[in-house]
Design a protein around this motif. Sequence first.
Motif, PDB file in Angstrom:
ATOM      1  N   VAL A  52       0.833  -1.205   0.000  1.00  0.00           N
ATOM      2  CA  VAL A  52       0.000   0.000   0.000  1.00  0.00           C
ATOM      3  C   VAL A  52       0.869   1.256   0.000  1.00  0.00           C
ATOM      4  O   VAL A  52       0.579   2.234  -0.688  1.00  0.00           O
ATOM      5  CB  VAL A  52      -0.954   0.001   1.212  1.00  0.00           C
ATOM      6  CG1 VAL A  52      -1.667   1.350   1.329  1.00  0.00           C
ATOM      7  CG2 VAL A  52      -1.971  -1.115   1.083  1.00  0.00           C
ATOM      8  N   GLU A  53       1.964   1.216   0.738  1.00  0.00           N
ATOM      9  CA  GLU A  53       2.871   2.369   0.786  1.00  0.00           C
ATOM     10  C   GLU A  53       3.462   2.660  -0.593  1.00  0.00           C
ATOM     11  O   GLU A  53       3.566   3.821  -1.002  1.00  0.00           O
ATOM     12  CB  GLU A  53       3.990   2.115   1.795  1.00  0.00           C
ATOM     13  CG  GLU A  53       4.929   3.301   1.969  1.00  0.00           C
ATOM     14  CD  GLU A  53       6.003   3.059   3.015  1.00  0.00           C
ATOM     15  OE1 GLU A  53       6.824   3.966   3.236  1.00  0.00           O
ATOM     16  OE2 GLU A  53       6.023   1.961   3.604  1.00  0.00           O
ATOM     17  N   ARG A  54       3.848   1.589  -1.314  1.00  0.00           N
ATOM     18  CA  ARG A  54       4.391   1.790  -2.670  1.00  0.00           C
ATOM     19  C   ARG A  54       3.334   2.363  -3.599  1.00  0.00           C
ATOM     20  O   ARG A  54       3.614   3.271  -4.393  1.00  0.00           O
ATOM     21  CB  ARG A  54       4.926   0.459  -3.218  1.00  0.00           C
ATOM     22  CG  ARG A  54       6.227  -0.010  -2.588  1.00  0.00           C
ATOM     23  CD  ARG A  54       6.912  -1.043  -3.452  1.00  0.00           C
ATOM     24  NE  ARG A  54       6.091  -2.229  -3.640  1.00  0.00           N
ATOM     25  CZ  ARG A  54       6.079  -3.291  -2.824  1.00  0.00           C
ATOM     26  NH1 ARG A  54       6.833  -3.286  -1.730  1.00  0.00           N
ATOM     27  NH2 ARG A  54       5.314  -4.337  -3.074  1.00  0.00           N
ATOM     28  N   MET A  55       2.116   1.838  -3.517  1.00  0.00           N
ATOM     29  CA  MET A  55       1.041   2.339  -4.362  1.00  0.00           C
ATOM     30  C   MET A  55       0.706   3.785  -4.008  1.00  0.00           C
ATOM     31  O   MET A  55       0.443   4.612  -4.897  1.00  0.00           O
ATOM     32  CB  MET A  55      -0.201   1.448  -4.225  1.00  0.00           C
ATOM     33  CG  MET A  55      -0.040   0.080  -4.846  1.00  0.00           C
ATOM     34  SD  MET A  55      -1.599  -0.850  -4.950  1.00  0.00           S
ATOM     35  CE  MET A  55      -1.887  -1.217  -3.232  1.00  0.00           C
ATOM     36  N   ALA A  56       0.710   4.109  -2.733  1.00  0.00           N
ATOM     37  CA  ALA A  56       0.402   5.473  -2.295  1.00  0.00           C
ATOM     38  C   ALA A  56       1.401   6.465  -2.868  1.00  0.00           C
ATOM     39  O   ALA A  56       1.047   7.610  -3.193  1.00  0.00           O
ATOM     40  CB  ALA A  56       0.399   5.545  -0.771  1.00  0.00           C
ATOM     41  N   GLY A  57       2.657   6.029  -3.008  1.00  0.00           N
ATOM     42  CA  GLY A  57       3.692   6.905  -3.533  1.00  0.00           C
ATOM     43  C   GLY A  57       3.476   7.312  -4.974  1.00  0.00           C
ATOM     44  O   GLY A  57       4.104   8.268  -5.455  1.00  0.00           O
ATOM     45  N   LEU A  58       2.586   6.636  -5.680  1.00  0.00           N
ATOM     46  CA  LEU A  58       2.294   6.978  -7.067  1.00  0.00           C
ATOM     47  C   LEU A  58       1.361   8.181  -7.178  1.00  0.00           C
ATOM     48  O   LEU A  58       1.302   8.834  -8.217  1.00  0.00           O
ATOM     49  CB  LEU A  58       1.667   5.778  -7.789  1.00  0.00           C
ATOM     50  CG  LEU A  58       2.537   4.523  -7.888  1.00  0.00           C
ATOM     51  CD1 LEU A  58       1.723   3.361  -8.440  1.00  0.00           C
ATOM     52  CD2 LEU A  58       3.755   4.782  -8.761  1.00  0.00           C
ATOM     53  N   SER A  59       0.631   8.457  -6.115  1.00  0.00           N
ATOM     54  CA  SER A  59      -0.342   9.547  -6.125  1.00  0.00           C
ATOM     55  C   SER A  59       0.287  10.851  -5.668  1.00  0.00           C
ATOM     56  O   SER A  59       1.130  10.868  -4.766  1.00  0.00           O
ATOM     57  CB  SER A  59      -1.523   9.201  -5.204  1.00  0.00           C
ATOM     58  OG  SER A  59      -2.310  10.342  -4.938  1.00  0.00           O
ATOM     59  N   ALA A  60      -0.152  11.940  -6.257  1.00  0.00           N
ATOM     60  CA  ALA A  60       0.321  13.258  -5.821  1.00  0.00           C
ATOM     61  C   ALA A  60      -0.080  13.535  -4.379  1.00  0.00           C
ATOM     62  O   ALA A  60       0.546  14.344  -3.692  1.00  0.00           O
ATOM     63  CB  ALA A  60      -0.248  14.342  -6.735  1.00  0.00           C
ATOM     64  N   PHE A  61      -1.103  12.842  -3.900  1.00  0.00           N
ATOM     65  CA  PHE A  61      -1.582  13.029  -2.535  1.00  0.00           C
ATOM     66  C   PHE A  61      -0.975  12.016  -1.564  1.00  0.00           C
ATOM     67  O   PHE A  61      -1.322  12.001  -0.386  1.00  0.00           O
ATOM     68  CB  PHE A  61      -3.111  12.945  -2.498  1.00  0.00           C
ATOM     69  CG  PHE A  61      -3.787  13.975  -3.350  1.00  0.00           C
ATOM     70  CD1 PHE A  61      -3.679  15.327  -3.062  1.00  0.00           C
ATOM     71  CD2 PHE A  61      -4.536  13.596  -4.458  1.00  0.00           C
ATOM     72  CE1 PHE A  61      -4.298  16.280  -3.844  1.00  0.00           C
ATOM     73  CE2 PHE A  61      -5.165  14.540  -5.252  1.00  0.00           C
ATOM     74  CZ  PHE A  61      -5.039  15.891  -4.947  1.00  0.00           C
ATOM     75  N   ASN A  62      -0.122  11.147  -2.086  1.00  0.00           N
ATOM     76  CA  ASN A  62       0.586  10.161  -1.270  1.00  0.00           C
ATOM     77  C   ASN A  62      -0.363   9.250  -0.487  1.00  0.00           C
ATOM     78  O   ASN A  62      -0.138   8.954   0.688  1.00  0.00           O
ATOM     79  CB  ASN A  62       1.572  10.838  -0.310  1.00  0.00           C
ATOM     80  CG  ASN A  62       2.622   9.859   0.213  1.00  0.00           C
ATOM     81  OD1 ASN A  62       3.073   8.979  -0.515  1.00  0.00           O
ATOM     82  ND2 ASN A  62       3.006  10.003   1.469  1.00  0.00           N
ATOM     83  N   ARG A  63      -1.396   8.805  -1.150  1.00  0.00           N
ATOM     84  CA  ARG A  63      -2.288   7.807  -0.567  1.00  0.00           C
ATOM     85  C   ARG A  63      -2.955   7.026  -1.680  1.00  0.00           C
ATOM     86  O   ARG A  63      -2.975   7.484  -2.844  1.00  0.00           O
ATOM     87  CB  ARG A  63      -3.353   8.450   0.323  1.00  0.00           C
ATOM     88  CG  ARG A  63      -4.410   9.298  -0.421  1.00  0.00           C
ATOM     89  CD  ARG A  63      -5.513   9.711   0.536  1.00  0.00           C
ATOM     90  NE  ARG A  63      -6.526  10.584  -0.053  1.00  0.00           N
ATOM     91  CZ  ARG A  63      -7.593  10.148  -0.725  1.00  0.00           C
ATOM     92  NH1 ARG A  63      -7.777   8.840  -0.932  1.00  0.00           N
ATOM     93  NH2 ARG A  63      -8.476  11.017  -1.208  1.00  0.00           N
ATOM     94  N   VAL A  64      -3.489   5.862  -1.355  1.00  0.00           N
ATOM     95  CA  VAL A  64      -4.258   5.116  -2.342  1.00  0.00           C
ATOM     96  C   VAL A  64      -5.677   5.677  -2.364  1.00  0.00           C
ATOM     97  O   VAL A  64      -6.142   6.283  -1.385  1.00  0.00           O
ATOM     98  CB  VAL A  64      -4.294   3.598  -2.041  1.00  0.00           C
ATOM     99  CG1 VAL A  64      -2.899   3.005  -2.101  1.00  0.00           C
ATOM    100  CG2 VAL A  64      -4.948   3.323  -0.692  1.00  0.00           C
ATOM    101  N   GLY A  65      -6.350   5.478  -3.477  1.00  0.00           N
ATOM    102  CA  GLY A  65      -7.719   5.947  -3.576  1.00  0.00           C
ATOM    103  C   GLY A  65      -8.657   5.117  -2.727  1.00  0.00           C
ATOM    104  O   GLY A  65      -8.384   3.949  -2.420  1.00  0.00           O
ATOM    105  N   GLN A  66      -9.756   5.725  -2.336  1.00  0.00           N
ATOM    106  CA  GLN A  66     -10.825   5.027  -1.639  1.00  0.00           C
ATOM    107  C   GLN A  66     -12.022   4.900  -2.580  1.00  0.00           C
ATOM    108  O   GLN A  66     -12.180   5.698  -3.513  1.00  0.00           O
ATOM    109  CB  GLN A  66     -11.219   5.772  -0.367  1.00  0.00           C
ATOM    110  CG  GLN A  66     -10.083   5.923   0.638  1.00  0.00           C
ATOM    111  CD  GLN A  66      -9.548   4.583   1.111  1.00  0.00           C
ATOM    112  OE1 GLN A  66     -10.310   3.707   1.515  1.00  0.00           O
ATOM    113  NE2 GLN A  66      -8.221   4.421   1.056  1.00  0.00           N
ATOM    114  N   VAL A  67     -12.837   3.912  -2.318  1.00  0.00           N
ATOM    115  CA  VAL A  67     -14.015   3.695  -3.160  1.00  0.00           C
ATOM    116  C   VAL A  67     -14.842   4.972  -3.285  1.00  0.00           C
ATOM    117  O   VAL A  67     -15.348   5.307  -4.369  1.00  0.00           O
ATOM    118  CB  VAL A  67     -14.864   2.541  -2.576  1.00  0.00           C
ATOM    119  CG1 VAL A  67     -16.253   2.540  -3.172  1.00  0.00           C
ATOM    120  CG2 VAL A  67     -14.174   1.203  -2.809  1.00  0.00           C
TER     121      VAL A  67
END
Length: 254
Positions: A207-222
């Motif tokens: 999840v941390e790696r995926m979050a790093g892809l976002s400009a907001f540094n988090r994974v998306g929520q439904v």
Amino acid sequence: MQRLAGRTALVTGASRGIGRGIARRLARDGALVAVHYASGEAGAKETVAQINEEGGQAFTVGGDVSEAGRIAELFTALEEELRQHTGSATLHILVNNAAYGGRPTLPEDVTPELLDRYLTVNARAPFLIAQRALELMPSGGRIVNISSGITRSAQPDMIAYALSKSAVDQLTLHLARHVAGRGITVNSVAPGRTDNGSPVFSQPAVVERMAGLSAFNRVGQVEDIADVVAFIASDDARWITGSVIDATGGSLLG
């Protein structure tokens, strides 16, 4: 404010994950929602129960969208349910969400059978479902196709999935032009890494790696995706059609 009051909606693949979130959000906005499932009937009933608990209205419809005949059966059941609930078979909103995600597979390992699976569920089915839905859709109707941010970033082990989702964006583009004269809009919403309940999202390191892809540094929520879909499905989005809405949380900004 229930901005979708008096509207009906079909959300495919709504027994869990993003589809469930979209169904719940549209129901909260006042729509009567048909919660579609392929094999997850229990999950679809759970979605309906959640909608009912939140004061909304919904019912389930089943059908394996990989089979053209089952799509016809799905719409037969849908029309019957809509008539029972509203006295009419009118469908105002279609959300083409059902998809085959598969697993990461390098290009050299993609078999013809696997490629067919991706294309059948992710490309052919949305086309056939939209084709059928348009027979029931009045002026002002909405078609929302769930695409993916992977169509605009290179990830070789997701090539088959990306190929099939690219077809969804082409469906959006060409169908939008075709039905514009009827006052119907067609758009794609492209999520990025979104916590859809998959076991992978219980692994903190991943999840941390995926979050790093976002400009907001988090994974998306439904809810992030459902809120975008609800906007596109509303009258507020009447001047938007043929578009791919980036809902990746800035994952494509570089």
